[in-house]
Scaffold this active site. Structure first.
Site, PDB file in Angstrom:
ATOM      1  N   TYR A 437       0.819  -1.233   0.000  1.00 35.07           N
ATOM      2  CA  TYR A 437       0.000   0.000   0.000  1.00 35.07           C
ATOM      3  C   TYR A 437       0.845   1.272   0.000  1.00 35.07           C
ATOM      4  CZ  TYR A 437      -0.439  -0.191   5.307  1.00 35.07           C
ATOM      5  OH  TYR A 437      -0.267  -0.227   6.655  1.00 35.07           O
ATOM      6  N   GLU A 438       0.175   2.381  -0.229  1.00 32.76           N
ATOM      7  CA  GLU A 438       0.854   3.683  -0.394  1.00 32.76           C
ATOM      8  C   GLU A 438       1.825   3.637  -1.567  1.00 32.76           C
ATOM      9  OE1 GLU A 438      -1.153   5.671   1.745  1.00 32.76           O
ATOM     10  OE2 GLU A 438       0.113   6.930   0.494  1.00 32.76           O
ATOM     11  N   GLY A 439       1.456   2.925  -2.619  1.00 31.61           N
ATOM     12  CA  GLY A 439       2.348   2.715  -3.765  1.00 31.61           C
ATOM     13  C   GLY A 439       3.196   1.491  -3.527  1.00 31.61           C
ATOM     14  N   GLN A 444       7.634   2.674  -5.848  1.00 28.43           N
ATOM     15  CA  GLN A 444       8.615   3.509  -5.145  1.00 28.43           C
ATOM     16  C   GLN A 444       9.929   3.548  -5.919  1.00 28.43           C
ATOM     17  OE1 GLN A 444       7.518   5.124  -2.443  1.00 28.43           O
ATOM     18  NE2 GLN A 444       5.598   3.987  -2.594  1.00 28.43           N
TER      19      GLN A 444
END
Lengths: 596, 596
Positions: A437-439, A444
């Protein structure tokens, strides 16, 4: 599983490595060493005594959805009440809305503790902080007036409603719509998935930040707007008013973080208000992106510390077999397994990755603070660049590391590691989400290469490398540090060369961006940690030279640095060689030929 | 999750790489190519259509213990009935007791399918096969007469009762006791944990093989005996008779393989009979050790294949973002994620590790067959040595690899990978046990260094290295293979040197055994796979040179070999450097200084 915040190591990082008192003076926030240490002590007590004991049960009990209402695991409500009442929620919030304005450098220690104590419990408050940032920076005065103070205090939580079934990494595919109304509000309609804390029983209201498209918005990511859509519309007196047209349609059954509700949220013409301008949604989201990704990095670190503590405890207690050179504790039926070199290899890998990441987290937190609070504009800009470079590394490397360290924790327990009651396998399951999650961590790595490395031709990375290179120069003449400094210096030279090669390769062939990204990020992280371990060793040697009464602590830092450089850093060689293997062998195979 | 046996690849390995028909001729078992292909087709049908569909539910439902009786997940009973009725259970069993005497080289393909379809389901039958081996080799005629045929047919299952709470890796600490009785039987008393299939509802009887101490047995592992302790004592007519004094006291709540019952077994003066001589228990166990560890290796391989299939399916379907060089399928809202280089890196890592391990599994299975069935005694002995060298590598590397490949499967699904219904996270959870049981992977690595490498001063490993080196010499002049052959040859040289260094280091300092073991095993496995990929490439090039009609299949082998050597093999460098980091940095830290 019990958890005790690693206070001595945190103080080492904060005071001895990063001079947090001086940092606070520069930022002018009125915090001093005594106050900071007091907060950390209290944070250790709260996370160790209140939160950590809830974690095992939260995994067994999970969240329940009934008639649209979510029940969180036993004890979460009371622990959350303390979280709000004792001011933990408002730690980093803006002062003008009741926040305490703590710098990230201090807050990161508390947040690491919270992640370690219970990742599930932390999810609810973590997302609220992100929502506060976006609303504070981009919201209208009226919206802030109505919602922000309650969110800062933690009385109301916030969510981030981005993902839809067909739109995960690729937000261009969003379908949720927002129709403007005569009164300036919008009617929001659509379905969002994977909404952490989308519904819960901890707070009386939930403020959703929702990405949606206005009518006639441009296609793709340029046509996305951000809207505030509360569960209950705030009354003028600050109480929750009319129930909005939104509901939780389902909660997901997941591998881990079962105490955190992960909701399908349905918006059925729900009332919302724009945050920022029309079609500026993605820019508004980016405001909180660094913070959110940094927080997820801390999740990896927290899990790693918890797994290290669990592994160490068991390795000291579990009696099994004799040392390779003969019995170490002949009075016992067998030796504690910590005598075995391979067990020590696992423990020291856990330890040096965790402690190394803690230093990098502090390094990064300091830059985030300076970006926002340095009195000098040029210094703010410089810190912003440094933070932007580090964030994808912190997010991806820490979470990969957290998963590895948790898995080592399981391995240290042998067959018992697979049994739920010991708690080690839960750490593996809980931490697995952090790589997604969060990319995802692949995203990243693309961000690191594409925006950060190619974005400025490698200038910021060169500056970072030069900073660590200077550190090597400073330490290389001290006999106890010469070998460490030389090893780090050699890797820094290799890193510089590799960075140039990667930039050249990507400029030659755009596929190299995705072909080199993950290995380059991992390589960079390992070398960065080596630089920080040299710094730790230097401070430890300073303390020993000054005749510190804590010789064992500092000696352990020197030995840990040595271990990391000898036994963990070599992984960088594998990543380097692999990425130099290039893109051609990735793109050559026809899609149909992957399997027959 | 759906699963389809990779039949084309299995036939490539069996026929094209290892000439299974010739192998069977040498062994004189009467199997030919047509029969083998027919069995594999039928095995693919059974595992894909009967077993795989049960796997997801088995994880949700798990096993239930009520009043001492265990209920297995829905469908397991019927699938197991087919397993017995259709002769799958007796595939490898001894012919004189109703078995079909299939060689491991063929059976390994079926067993891999079974592991991939449902690891939980396979656990029950897998342990029976081990028990059959021990009983067949060491049991008295009377015991074999009474129990063996039923176990070979699968009508009765077998278990291995080794572990006790205080005795896992270290069997010297065993406390279970066996008291001799006047009639030649024993009364067995004690408590065993982690007993897979200790109680279940698939069969009418369960035959426990139990490690215990006789009165006045020598201390340590030299005082351990093996006993057969049936749930129901067999009547002379072969039916289950008197219920024995043993019971399942609890079942464990585990991270994965929830469809497999993991039992606490209490023996309360249960009637048992010696298998092998008094105090010969460990030697009897070693009979089945190679087989059991090989089977656990196959579990890693099966999971890896299942995760690769799942990942590939999703990567072809999931539309998200555009290719780095622009839209690849402009008519769709986004490109399938398989166009992204980093997604391909993950898929090809899954593919080449799985297919590479499949080759190594076959290589090892062939040696196991030759060890037992080669007409020439010297050849049997040579094959036994080769198998003994490879077994710890197969067990540890395949299971580490399975966990990694399963985790890549989760990663390929993004957030969906964390959701239970997709089945990817189950593969991670199920496979995690394989790194722990049948000797943790750390124990495998110690076995490799201590018994296998130091045991003969590296002679057998040198012979293996020479074999692959010769292969390189044979292929280096073919233009399409020259680069591959050179890369492998260089690594083989490095491996030889490293082996000598490790032996010397261990002879100098006994701690180096545990300090180098895990990295040396991983290094060795990566280079071994490289050698096998060269072999695969050579056979593929042969087929292309001969104008094969399956050019795409063989071309994919060449490209996969290239990918493996460029992007996976480099990990060997990291392992090499890490192990050369030595033991000193592992033993230097005081136990008290691991944390403050």
């Amino acid at each position: 599983m019990s958890y005790q915040a690693p206070l001595r190591d945190m103080r080492f990082v904060l005071h001895e490595l990063f001079d947090v008192a001086g940092h606070c003076e520069l930022l002018g926030n009125g915090l001093d060493r005594e106050l900071i240490d007091g907060v950390l002590d209290e944070a250790a007590r709260y996370t160790g005594e209140v939160v950590a004991p809830l974690n095992r049960n939260s995994d067994e009990q999970g969240c329940q959805l009934r008639d649209g209402a979510v029940t969180t695991p036993h004890g979460f409500r009371e622990a959350y009440r303390q979280y709000v009442d004792n001011g933990w929620a408002s730690m980093t919030g803006p002062v003008e809305f009741g926040g305490q304005g703590f710098p990230q450098l201090v807050a990161a220690s508390f947040h690491e503790m919270l992640m370690a104590a219970s990742l599930s419990f932390r999810v609810y408050s973590g997302l609220t902080e992100g929502a506060v940032l976006a609303l504070h920076k981009h919201g209208s005065a009226a919206l802030k007036q109505a919602y922000l103070a309650k969110m800062v205090s933690g009385q109301w939580t916030g969510t981030m409603c981005l993902t839809e079934p067909q739109a995960g990494t690729d937000l261009a595919l969003l379908r949720t719509r927002a129709e403007p109304q005569a009164d300036g509000s919008y009617k929001v309609s659509g379905s969002k998935i994977f909404i952490s804390g989308g519904e819960q029983d901890l707070t009386e209201n939930i403020v959703h930040l929702v990405l949606a498209r206005l009518p006639d918005a441009p296609v793709g990511v340029k046509g996305i707007s951000l809207l505030l859509v509360p569960k209950f519309i705030a009354n003028p007196d600050g109480t929750p008013g009319t129930k909005n047209a939104l509901s939780c349609g389902a909660i997901e059954h997941k591998m881990g973080i079962k105490g955190a509700s992960t909701c399908v949220m349905n918006f059925d013409g729900a009332t919302g208000w724009l945050i920022g301008g029309a079609n500026q949604g993605l820019a508004c989201m980016f405001t909180m992106m660094n913070d959110a990704r940094f927080q997820v990095g801390l999740q990896g670190l927290g899990i790693a510390e918890a797994a290290f503590q669990g592994g160490l405890r068991y390795a000291r207690e579990r009696l099994q077999s004799r040392g390779l050179a003969g019995a170490v504790q002949p009075d016992k039926p067998a030796d504690p397994i910590i005598v075995h070199p391979d067990v020590r290899r696992m423990l020291l890998t856990q330890k040096t990755l965790s402690e190394g990441s803690r230093m990098l987290a502090a390094y990064c937190a300091r830059q985030l603070d300076l970006e926002h609070g340095h009195p000098d504009a040029a210094a703010r800009k410089a810190a912003g660049k440094r933070a932007a470079l580090l964030i994808p590394i912190v997010k991806a490397f820490f979470t990969d590391m957290g998963q590895e360290v948790a898995s080592l924790g399981v391995q240290l327990y042998g067959g018992h590691g697979f049994i739920r009651e010991w708690g080690m396998e839960q750490l593996m399951r809980d931490s697995r989400i952090t790589q997604l999650y969060e990319g995802t961590n692949g995203i990243q790595a693309l961000d690191l290469i594409r925006r950060k490395l190619l974005g400025d031709g490698g200038a910021e990375l060169s500056a970072l490398q030069a900073e660590f290179s200077e550190l090597c120069d400073q330490q290389v003449d001290r006999p106890a540090l010469a070998e460490l400094a030389k090893t780090v210096q050699a890797r820094l030279g290799e890193w510089r060369e590799l960075s140039s090669e990667v930039i050249a390769a990507c400029q030659r062939d755009v596929q190299e961006i995705g072909a080199t990204s993950v290995d380059f990020l991992a390589y960079s992280a390992h070398v960065l940690l080596a630089g920080l371990w040299l710094q730790a060793a230097a401070r430890a040697q300073d303390a020993l030279d000054a005749g510190s009464g804590e010789a064992a602590f500092y000696q352990a830092k020197l030995l840990s640095a040595d271990f990391y450089l000898r036994r963990v850093l070599p992984r960088a060689s594998g990543h380097r060689e692999a990425l130099l293997g290039g893109a051609a062998c990735l793109v050559a195979l026809d899609e149909e030929s992957f399997a027959f």
